[in-house]
Design a protein around this motif. Structure first.
Motif, mmCIF file in Angstrom:
data_model
loop_
_atom_site.group_PDB
_atom_site.id
_atom_site.type_symbol
_atom_site.label_atom_id
_atom_site.label_comp_id
_atom_site.label_asym_id
_atom_site.label_seq_id
_atom_site.Cartn_x
_atom_site.Cartn_y
_atom_site.Cartn_z
ATOM 1 N N TYR A 78 0.840 -1.199 0.000
ATOM 2 C CA TYR A 78 0.000 0.000 0.000
ATOM 3 C C TYR A 78 0.878 1.252 0.000
ATOM 4 C CZ TYR A 78 -4.100 -2.857 0.953
ATOM 5 O OH TYR A 78 -5.108 -3.781 0.858
ATOM 6 N N ARG A 131 -3.432 3.248 -1.085
ATOM 7 C CA ARG A 131 -3.972 2.522 -2.230
ATOM 8 C C ARG A 131 -3.092 1.323 -2.550
ATOM 9 N NH1 ARG A 131 -7.774 5.706 -4.905
ATOM 10 N NH2 ARG A 131 -7.831 7.874 -4.183
ATOM 11 N N ASP A 132 -3.719 0.293 -3.124
ATOM 12 C CA ASP A 132 -2.963 -0.895 -3.501
ATOM 13 C C ASP A 132 -2.342 -0.701 -4.880
ATOM 14 O OD1 ASP A 132 -4.994 -1.251 -5.374
ATOM 15 O OD2 ASP A 132 -5.970 -2.871 -4.253
ATOM 16 N N ALA A 133 -1.701 -1.744 -5.423
ATOM 17 C CA ALA A 133 -0.993 -1.645 -6.693
ATOM 18 C C ALA A 133 -1.941 -1.328 -7.844
ATOM 19 C CB ALA A 133 -0.247 -2.950 -6.966
ATOM 20 N N ALA A 134 -3.216 -1.678 -7.684
ATOM 21 C CA ALA A 134 -4.192 -1.387 -8.736
ATOM 22 C C ALA A 134 -4.823 -0.016 -8.575
ATOM 23 C CB ALA A 134 -5.278 -2.464 -8.732
ATOM 24 N N GLY A 135 -4.370 0.731 -7.574
ATOM 25 C CA GLY A 135 -4.893 2.069 -7.345
ATOM 26 C C GLY A 135 -6.178 2.117 -6.541
ATOM 27 N N GLN A 136 -6.592 0.958 -5.983
ATOM 28 C CA GLN A 136 -7.814 0.921 -5.197
ATOM 29 C C GLN A 136 -7.535 1.369 -3.756
ATOM 30 O OE1 GLN A 136 -10.942 0.212 -6.456
ATOM 31 N NE2 GLN A 136 -9.747 0.366 -8.366
#
Length: 577
Positions: free
Chosen positions: A394, A403-408
């Motif tokens: 994160y 945010r995580d690697a996917a931008g979530q």
């Protein structure tokens, strides 16, 4: 705002008390024998103490009281005034002899462990031990106690420990030996407040044989109670008060105080007024909130505040299919714990009367010194928390959100059950800390109608904040034991709602409950505490401080202990100045 309003209210009570008619300090109890509104006398004569509990008890037996709808505040203290066990736990959690000559142990030979795991524990009753009616307390009473406890028709007095008992024998009239089918680490607490207080056979045998369904309803349990403790029942006015008088024949010596009056005061406002006016000088059990008790302390020149760390507040992580999945990673849980200013919680929510819960076991417990070196601590450090979050994947964005690697964005639901002011305040304090780190937190207060839904409670997505006992009584560690996971196949009845399972921890818990020698058991406990803190299972916040108001003239009176010791555990040693 709450504190300011509370202080104004206390001021109103003080004004009302000061405007009332003062009661002479030397006024004696009413001639009718009933409760008096006067404070205990400080003049020469009988020594008398006035205490209060917030419940309205209808029994002197705490096991019977708890068998109803959750127990009655103060019954545990009443029980320790009038009853006595062969042994008892003191306020530090150390087992002491009471009616018995010694506490069974491997070292003194009274606790024998056989190669096949079966055991024997032996107690010898002290010479001169009697019931309040003068009848000698004998081994037959203890045999009768087990007979009642094992009877399935009297569930109010049952205990899971009976499942481990093979038989009970009496080698002579003053000796009893319990034969155990398997290892049971609390075998030395048999015939104590923790497990099966002795029952008088000569008074209860007929009721037991005639009407088992109504056994716990006979007058013995209330107005006709006869125990073996330091005080005896002088008067019991149901719903109002109890007056206890010193037991001249108490086997450990006559109490120093002649009389104790216990008033039932469910209204905290009335209780506060009685304390500030000097009409009550001791509180026992649940009653005043810590906030109320601190306010009383600040306005009460006649006494002080004492606290017991009676349980702990912790956040349970979901370990079976959690959302977010990162909760299953110990580094994530470490980050969450490191991001919480727990000392600030202690200062604000516990008025500085408690301490940060660095481990499951409280520093007030006797075993704490054994496990202290194995505790992994997580002091408040937001930089360290951020580093741990980054190690899990994160990253904090320009908007301050993780945010995580996917931008979530990192979103997390945190629950607690409603109706407990302290739990709700803790919930929002935790949420505030985590939101400042960059976590989007959804705090959920579970309504009472859903609190009994086992499936819903077990399937919390991320974290559930709870107030739980944190002692070492039988079964307490099963909340972290894999086979006790709350799952569909056991109708969600398992005590492990986190569904955490570890081969290492399961093995340690198995060993703990089957290891009898105290030294070896302490080493196993140290391993359990190390695992729980290293893996952050669960996230301990702070210990709950249960308050007791104690008058300045009382001697040898304390708030009790973190185990089963109430303020009354040593009432035979109480005195007044």
């Amino acid at each position: 705002m709450h504190t300011r309003l509370g202080t104004l209210w206390i001021g109103f009570v003080l004004l009302a008390v000061s405007c009332g008619s003062p009661v002479p300090a030397t006024q004696a109890p009413s001639s009718s024998g009933g409760a008096s509104n006067a404070p205990a006398s400080s003049s020469p004569g009988p020594k008398r103490i006035v205490a209060a509990i917030s419940g309205e008890p209808n029994t002197f037996n705490n096991t019977v009281a708890r068998a109803g709808a959750g127990g009655v505040a103060g019954v545990d203290a009443l029980e320790q005034f009038v009853s006595a066990g062969l042994t008892q736990l003191d306020d530090t959690g150390v087992q002491r002899a009471q009616l018995a000559e010694a506490v069974p142990s491997v070292d003194n030979g009274l606790w024998k462990v056989n190669a096949d795991g079966t055991m024997e524990t032996t107690w010898r009753i002290k010479p001169g031990a009697t019931w309040h009616d003068g009848t000698p307390l004998m081994a037959d009473d203890l045999l009768f106690t087990v007979q009642v406890g094992e009877d399935k028709e009297i569930p109010a007095l049952s205990n899971s420990a009976y499942n481990s008992i093979e038989s009970v024998t009496a080698p002579d009239p003053s000796t009893v030996t319990v034969h155990w089918k398997k290892p049971f680490i609390q075998a030395d607490t048999m015939f104590s407040y923790d497990l099966a207080l002795p029952l008088p056979k000569h008074l209860l045998e007929k009721a037991f044989e005639d009407d088992k369904a109504g056994f716990t309803q006979v007058p013995y349990w209330t107005t006709a109670f006869v125990g073996a403790g330091p005080f005896r029942v002088k008067e019991f006015s149901l719903g109002s008060f109890i007056i206890l008088s010193a037991n001249d024949a108490y086997v450990l010596g006559r109490p120093k105080v002649d009389e104790v009056e216990i008033r039932f005061m469910r209204d905290p406002n009335a209780l506060i007024a009685s304390i500030l006016s000097g009409n009550v000088e001791l509180t026992m059990g649940r009653g005043l909130s810590l906030e109320q008790a601190v306010q009383v302390r600040d306005n009460w020149q006649g006494g002080k505040l004492g606290v017991v760390l009676s349980s702990w507040i912790a956040a349970y992580p979901q370990m079976l299919n959690p959302t977010p999945a990162a909760i299953a990673d110990a580094r994530f849980r470490q980050a969450l714990l490191t991001a919480v200013d727990r000392q600030q919680m202690v200062d604000s929510l516990q008025a500085g009367q408690s301490m940060v819960a660095h481990s499951y076991l409280s520093p007030k417990e006797a075993q704490y010194s054994t496990v202290e070196q194995g505790i992994v601590r997580y002091d408040y450090d937001t930089r360290r928390a951020m580093t741990l979050m980054e190690s899990v994947g994160y990253v904090r964005g320009a908007d301050g959100l993780l945010r995580d690697a996917a931008g979530q964005p990192l979103t997390m639901e945190v629950r607690t059950t409603g109706g407990d002011d302290l739990q709700e305040k803790t919930l929002f304090s935790m949420a505030d800390n985590w939101q400042r780190l960059g976590v989007t937190v959804d705090p959920v207060v579970v309504p009472p109608q859903r609190a009994q839904d086992r499936e819903y409670r077990a399937n919390f997505p991320a974290l559930e904040e709870v107030r739980q006992p944190n002692d070492l009584t039988t079964g307490s560690l099963t909340r972290y034991y894999g086979p006790e996971s709350s799952l569909p196949e056991n109708n969600y009845r398992g005590s492990n709602r986190m569904r955490y399972s570890s081969v290492e921890l399961n093995g340690l818990i198995d060993r703990f409950y089957t290891t009898i020698p105290q030294g070896e058991r302490g080493q196993v406990l140290s391993g359990i505490i190390h695992h729980m803190t290293d893996q952050v299972i669960p996230l301990g916040m702070f210990y709950n401080a249960q308050p007791a108001m104690i008058g300045n003239r009382l001697v040898n009176v304390g708030p009790g202990g973190a185990t089963t010791a109430t303020p009354a555990w040593n009432s035979a040693q109480w005195d007044v100045k």
